[in-house]
Design a protein around this motif. Structure first.
Motif, PDB file in Angstrom:
ATOM      1  N   VAL A  39     -12.594   6.391  -6.119  1.00  0.00           N
ATOM      2  CA  VAL A  39     -13.685   6.497  -7.088  1.00  0.00           C
ATOM      3  C   VAL A  39     -13.174   6.005  -8.432  1.00  0.00           C
ATOM      4  O   VAL A  39     -12.167   6.502  -8.939  1.00  0.00           O
ATOM      5  CB  VAL A  39     -14.191   7.952  -7.197  1.00  0.00           C
ATOM      6  CG1 VAL A  39     -15.306   8.045  -8.238  1.00  0.00           C
ATOM      7  CG2 VAL A  39     -14.681   8.442  -5.838  1.00  0.00           C
ATOM      8  N   LEU A  40     -13.856   5.026  -9.017  1.00  0.00           N
ATOM      9  CA  LEU A  40     -13.383   4.394 -10.246  1.00  0.00           C
ATOM     10  C   LEU A  40     -13.668   5.225 -11.499  1.00  0.00           C
ATOM     11  O   LEU A  40     -12.891   5.236 -12.433  1.00  0.00           O
ATOM     12  CB  LEU A  40     -14.022   3.011 -10.390  1.00  0.00           C
ATOM     13  CG  LEU A  40     -13.721   2.027  -9.258  1.00  0.00           C
ATOM     14  CD1 LEU A  40     -14.470   0.715  -9.500  1.00  0.00           C
ATOM     15  CD2 LEU A  40     -12.229   1.776  -9.113  1.00  0.00           C
ATOM     16  N   MET A  41     -14.788   5.915 -11.524  1.00  0.00           N
ATOM     17  CA  MET A  41     -15.194   6.667 -12.708  1.00  0.00           C
ATOM     18  C   MET A  41     -14.576   8.058 -12.690  1.00  0.00           C
ATOM     19  O   MET A  41     -14.740   8.814 -11.737  1.00  0.00           O
ATOM     20  CB  MET A  41     -16.721   6.757 -12.735  1.00  0.00           C
ATOM     21  CG  MET A  41     -17.303   7.558 -13.881  1.00  0.00           C
ATOM     22  SD  MET A  41     -19.112   7.576 -13.707  1.00  0.00           S
ATOM     23  CE  MET A  41     -19.525   9.021 -14.672  1.00  0.00           C
ATOM     24  N   LYS A  42     -13.898   8.428 -13.749  1.00  0.00           N
ATOM     25  CA  LYS A  42     -13.237   9.732 -13.839  1.00  0.00           C
ATOM     26  C   LYS A  42     -14.255  10.842 -14.093  1.00  0.00           C
ATOM     27  O   LYS A  42     -15.360  10.583 -14.555  1.00  0.00           O
ATOM     28  CB  LYS A  42     -12.209   9.721 -14.977  1.00  0.00           C
ATOM     29  CG  LYS A  42     -11.071   8.798 -14.722  1.00  0.00           C
ATOM     30  CD  LYS A  42     -10.046   8.875 -15.832  1.00  0.00           C
ATOM     31  CE  LYS A  42      -9.095   7.732 -15.678  1.00  0.00           C
ATOM     32  NZ  LYS A  42      -7.744   7.992 -15.578  1.00  0.00           N
ATOM     33  N   PRO A  43     -13.895  12.093 -13.816  1.00  0.00           N
ATOM     34  CA  PRO A  43     -14.796  13.210 -14.147  1.00  0.00           C
ATOM     35  C   PRO A  43     -15.118  13.235 -15.644  1.00  0.00           C
ATOM     36  O   PRO A  43     -14.289  12.855 -16.470  1.00  0.00           O
ATOM     37  CB  PRO A  43     -13.976  14.449 -13.746  1.00  0.00           C
ATOM     38  CG  PRO A  43     -13.018  13.951 -12.701  1.00  0.00           C
ATOM     39  CD  PRO A  43     -12.687  12.548 -13.101  1.00  0.00           C
ATOM     40  N   ASP A  44     -16.340  13.647 -15.962  1.00  0.00           N
ATOM     41  CA  ASP A  44     -16.814  13.796 -17.345  1.00  0.00           C
ATOM     42  C   ASP A  44     -16.886  12.470 -18.108  1.00  0.00           C
ATOM     43  O   ASP A  44     -16.968  12.469 -19.343  1.00  0.00           O
ATOM     44  CB  ASP A  44     -15.933  14.775 -18.133  1.00  0.00           C
ATOM     45  CG  ASP A  44     -16.034  16.192 -17.592  1.00  0.00           C
ATOM     46  OD1 ASP A  44     -17.167  16.680 -17.412  1.00  0.00           O
ATOM     47  OD2 ASP A  44     -14.979  16.800 -17.329  1.00  0.00           O
ATOM     48  N   ALA A  45     -16.861  11.355 -17.404  1.00  0.00           N
ATOM     49  CA  ALA A  45     -16.981  10.050 -18.065  1.00  0.00           C
ATOM     50  C   ALA A  45     -18.454   9.659 -18.178  1.00  0.00           C
ATOM     51  O   ALA A  45     -19.322  10.237 -17.531  1.00  0.00           O
ATOM     52  CB  ALA A  45     -16.203   8.987 -17.296  1.00  0.00           C
ATOM     53  N   ASP A  46     -18.722   8.678 -19.020  1.00  0.00           N
ATOM     54  CA  ASP A  46     -20.073   8.148 -19.206  1.00  0.00           C
ATOM     55  C   ASP A  46     -20.207   6.901 -18.341  1.00  0.00           C
ATOM     56  O   ASP A  46     -19.505   5.918 -18.563  1.00  0.00           O
ATOM     57  CB  ASP A  46     -20.280   7.801 -20.678  1.00  0.00           C
ATOM     58  CG  ASP A  46     -21.684   7.297 -20.972  1.00  0.00           C
ATOM     59  OD1 ASP A  46     -22.426   6.972 -20.012  1.00  0.00           O
ATOM     60  OD2 ASP A  46     -22.042   7.196 -22.160  1.00  0.00           O
ATOM     61  N   PRO A  47     -21.095   6.907 -17.343  1.00  0.00           N
ATOM     62  CA  PRO A  47     -21.205   5.735 -16.466  1.00  0.00           C
ATOM     63  C   PRO A  47     -21.644   4.473 -17.191  1.00  0.00           C
ATOM     64  O   PRO A  47     -21.371   3.365 -16.727  1.00  0.00           O
ATOM     65  CB  PRO A  47     -22.244   6.158 -15.421  1.00  0.00           C
ATOM     66  CG  PRO A  47     -23.023   7.238 -16.088  1.00  0.00           C
ATOM     67  CD  PRO A  47     -22.051   7.962 -16.971  1.00  0.00           C
ATOM     68  N   HIS A  48     -22.316   4.637 -18.325  1.00  0.00           N
ATOM     69  CA  HIS A  48     -22.786   3.471 -19.065  1.00  0.00           C
ATOM     70  C   HIS A  48     -21.662   2.750 -19.796  1.00  0.00           C
ATOM     71  O   HIS A  48     -21.804   1.582 -20.167  1.00  0.00           O
ATOM     72  CB  HIS A  48     -23.855   3.888 -20.084  1.00  0.00           C
ATOM     73  CG  HIS A  48     -25.066   4.484 -19.457  1.00  0.00           C
ATOM     74  ND1 HIS A  48     -26.038   3.733 -18.850  1.00  0.00           N
ATOM     75  CD2 HIS A  48     -25.457   5.783 -19.340  1.00  0.00           C
ATOM     76  CE1 HIS A  48     -26.987   4.542 -18.394  1.00  0.00           C
ATOM     77  NE2 HIS A  48     -26.651   5.789 -18.665  1.00  0.00           N
ATOM     78  N   SER A  49     -20.561   3.439 -20.049  1.00  0.00           N
ATOM     79  CA  SER A  49     -19.541   2.841 -20.919  1.00  0.00           C
ATOM     80  C   SER A  49     -18.139   2.779 -20.322  1.00  0.00           C
ATOM     81  O   SER A  49     -17.269   2.156 -20.914  1.00  0.00           O
ATOM     82  CB  SER A  49     -19.471   3.616 -22.246  1.00  0.00           C
ATOM     83  OG  SER A  49     -19.102   4.970 -22.023  1.00  0.00           O
ATOM     84  N   PHE A  50     -17.898   3.390 -19.167  1.00  0.00           N
ATOM     85  CA  PHE A  50     -16.530   3.355 -18.659  1.00  0.00           C
ATOM     86  C   PHE A  50     -16.178   1.953 -18.174  1.00  0.00           C
ATOM     87  O   PHE A  50     -17.029   1.196 -17.713  1.00  0.00           O
ATOM     88  CB  PHE A  50     -16.320   4.401 -17.557  1.00  0.00           C
ATOM     89  CG  PHE A  50     -16.726   3.968 -16.165  1.00  0.00           C
ATOM     90  CD1 PHE A  50     -15.773   3.552 -15.249  1.00  0.00           C
ATOM     91  CD2 PHE A  50     -18.049   3.997 -15.765  1.00  0.00           C
ATOM     92  CE1 PHE A  50     -16.129   3.159 -13.967  1.00  0.00           C
ATOM     93  CE2 PHE A  50     -18.425   3.617 -14.495  1.00  0.00           C
ATOM     94  CZ  PHE A  50     -17.463   3.191 -13.583  1.00  0.00           C
ATOM     95  N   GLY A  51     -14.905   1.591 -18.321  1.00  0.00           N
ATOM     96  CA  GLY A  51     -14.439   0.267 -17.911  1.00  0.00           C
ATOM     97  C   GLY A  51     -13.340   0.381 -16.882  1.00  0.00           C
ATOM     98  O   GLY A  51     -12.918   1.474 -16.498  1.00  0.00           O
ATOM     99  N   LEU A  52     -12.840  -0.771 -16.413  1.00  0.00           N
ATOM    100  CA  LEU A  52     -11.823  -0.806 -15.369  1.00  0.00           C
ATOM    101  C   LEU A  52     -10.527  -1.406 -15.876  1.00  0.00           C
ATOM    102  O   LEU A  52     -10.524  -2.299 -16.722  1.00  0.00           O
ATOM    103  CB  LEU A  52     -12.309  -1.649 -14.185  1.00  0.00           C
ATOM    104  CG  LEU A  52     -13.590  -1.220 -13.477  1.00  0.00           C
ATOM    105  CD1 LEU A  52     -13.792  -2.072 -12.241  1.00  0.00           C
ATOM    106  CD2 LEU A  52     -13.565   0.252 -13.119  1.00  0.00           C
ATOM    107  N   SER A  53      -9.445  -0.920 -15.325  1.00  0.00           N
ATOM    108  CA  SER A  53      -8.150  -1.555 -15.542  1.00  0.00           C
ATOM    109  C   SER A  53      -8.033  -2.735 -14.578  1.00  0.00           C
ATOM    110  O   SER A  53      -8.837  -2.883 -13.647  1.00  0.00           O
ATOM    111  CB  SER A  53      -7.027  -0.553 -15.280  1.00  0.00           C
ATOM    112  OG  SER A  53      -6.999  -0.208 -13.902  1.00  0.00           O
ATOM    113  N   ALA A  54      -7.015  -3.554 -14.773  1.00  0.00           N
ATOM    114  CA  ALA A  54      -6.789  -4.688 -13.875  1.00  0.00           C
ATOM    115  C   ALA A  54      -6.518  -4.200 -12.453  1.00  0.00           C
ATOM    116  O   ALA A  54      -6.969  -4.806 -11.472  1.00  0.00           O
ATOM    117  CB  ALA A  54      -5.620  -5.528 -14.393  1.00  0.00           C
TER     118      ALA A  54
END
Length: 319
Positions: free
Chosen positions: A62-77
């Motif tokens: 799962v790429l999105m961490k707990p308590d993150a905002d799905p609209h603004s979270f980004g990815l590492s390489a």
């Protein structure tokens, strides 16, 4: 696994082997990669649903961490590479993960199978307010379909279908049984929510939120959407002073004195609204767009929906 995805997996294993040679002789060492099937999911809500379906059959990232905002979270390489090495990607597909979609698209173009849950869940368009006339609609699809558990039931069944179709090595019988069991729990959730919301009188079934996120819940359970502090379906937008004044007028007309806000979002704008209305506004936190860490109130989708239902019922009835 299709040919391009298999090629990407081989490339990832080769990189792992090269890394092993580089670090040879160190204390940590390196083990060979494992060829278990893997699914990559963008948001943590979809991640929890997918894990319920696949159980131990598949590794789920799962790429999105707990308590993150799905609209603004980004990815590492590294996370972007995980998408291209997946057997299947599960994502919202209605513009929710705004900073991640280009990586999903790139993985799809390289041949990775992907399933967009939102478009398959009978999406609604955004409702921008019910007071003072017909509900306004922006024409854009609303990505927050998970606030209606019946739509989640449909999406979950389709995720099971895609897993069986695209992920080699899984036991279809186990996946289908997991999906059937989870469908039963979702049906029980819907019935419990209906019973809980029955305690809210008709004249109090009015929702004001920090941004437009509960349109599906309102549609399914018979609530009116009065408005939102941020008059948009994304947290990346900003309200103007006239937007806030329009909202206070709509709340006055509807007799609404409760605002529901995401527990992981800043409350500064809600406090401004409270001041606009002379302090006579209750602010009730919900878990609207992200799960929490386990044991922190909304560690699973089912736990999140039950917590929100209880908070909304209490906030609207004063119980």
């Amino acid at each position: 696994m299709n040919l391009r995805a298999r090629t990407a997996r081989v490339r990832a294993l080769l990189l792992t082997l090269i890394s092993c040679f580089v670090v040879a002789g160190t204390a940590t060492g390196c083990t060979s990669g494992d060829d278990r099937p893997r699914i990559v999911v963008t948001t943590n809500i979809l991640g929890d649903i997918t894990r319920e379906i696949v159980g131990d059959e598949v590794d789920v990232t799962v790429l999105m961490k707990p308590d993150a905002d799905p609209h603004s979270f980004g990815l590492s390489a590294v996370q972007a590479a995980e998408l291209e090495n997946a057997d299947l990607i599960v994502y919202n597909g209605l513009g929710l993960e705004e900073n991640v979609l280009r990586h999903v698209k790139a993985a799809e173009e390289s041949g990775v199978a992907a399933f967009a849950a939102g478009p398959a869940a009978d999406p609604l368009t955004f409702r921008t307010g019910d007071e003072g006339g017909p509900a306004g609609e922006s024409g854009e699809p609303d990505p927050h379909f998970w606030t209606d558990p019946d739509r989640v039931r449909k999406a979950a069944g389709l995720i099971a279908d895609r897993v069986v179709e695209h992920v080699g090595g899984v036991d279809e019988k186990t996946v289908r049984e997991n999906a059937r069991r989870y469908d039963t729990r979702l049906a029980e959730l819907t019935a419990w929510m209906e019973k809980s919301f029955a305690a809210v009188p008709e004249d109090r079934r009015a929702l004001v939120t920090n941004h437009h996120v509960f349109g599906y819940l309102a549609d399914r359970f018979g609530f009116r959407v009065i408005g939102a502090v941020v008059p948009s379906g994304t947290t990346l937008a900003s309200p103007s002073s006239s937007d806030l004044k329009s909202l206070t007028r709509a709340m006055d007309r509807a007799g609404v004195r409760t605002v529901f806000v995401d527990s992981s979002q800043p409350t500064r704008l809600t406090e401004v609204l409270r001041e606009e209305m002379g302090g006579d506004v209750a602010v009730v936190p919900l878990y609207s767009e992200s799960l929490t860490e386990k044991g922190k109130g909304a560690g699973t989708y089912l736990e999140m929906m039950r917590a929100n239902t209880s908070a909304m019922t209490e906030g609207l009835t004063g119980r």
